[in-house]
Design a protein around this motif. Structure first.
Motif: not given
Length: 200
Positions: A183-191
């Motif tokens: 699924e589409p996702r966002v890496n929290v640490l990178a963000l």
């Protein structure tokens, strides 16, 4: 009898050497050449210091950071080793909770978390991944909806325009692998690292 045992011992030693030493060493070497970053744990550095991994979540509590998925991992209680205490993102004890859909404790905790998040952003439904844990308890990613839900809080805490924070979320949203898997996702640490850079 020794004649029958000797071949068994030789086969055991040979297979141990092949499957226990040669194969793992060969795979490690190949992975180090083909996927060097991943073979080293996908470590993320800032100012020459390792601050985390792209594969394991971290706990962010400050309002100026995006928060990740909840973690149900635990560790032995220092005061009583026969008990455990919550230890979010404890990679040594990966796993979800044993609470199922009929669990009153789980339902109460989710209800409490939803009510708390509604005060943060009352006009948007609370994304499910912000109030549930992943199977491993180590998930480093949240859904794009989970990240966008947090934009008003983060923007306010950082004194940044919501549009700029939303733009950062979109820049760090990863699509499905090969357009099909996951699924589409966002890496929290990178963000959060990008957010720190944008706030300078």
């Amino acid at each position: 009898m020794l004649r029958e045992i000797r071949p068994a011992i030789l086969v055991l030693l040979l297979l141990t050497a092949i499957t226990g030493l040669a194969y793992p060493l060969a795979m490690t070497a190949i992975a180090g050449v083909i996927f060097p970053k991943q073979a080293q744990g996908s470590l993320i550095e800032k100012d020459g210091k390792v601050i985390g991994s792209a594969l394991i979540g971290q706990e962010f509590k400050d309002d100026k950071y995006f928060h990740g998925r909840l973690s149900a991992t635990s560790a032995p209680d220092p005061a009583d080793p026969s008990k455990t205490v919550p230890a979010p993102y404890n990679a040594a004890n990966s796993g979800g909770s044993n609470l199922g859909p009929t669990s009153k404790a789980l339902a109460d905790r989710i209800k409490e978390d939803v009510e708390k998040l509604k005060t943060e952003n009352p006009s948007v439904p609370v994304p499910v991944d912000l109030v549930t844990t992943s199977g491993s308890g180590l998930d480093p990613d949240i859904s794009p909806e989970g990240a966008l839900f947090q934009v008003p809080r983060v923007a306010k805490a950082r004194n940044l325009p919501e549009a700029r924070v939303r733009e950062l979320v979109m820049e760090h949203t990863q699509g499905r692998m090969a357009g099909l898997l996951g699924e589409p996702r966002v890496n929290v640490l990178a963000l959060n690292l990008a957010l720190d850079e944008a706030s300078k």
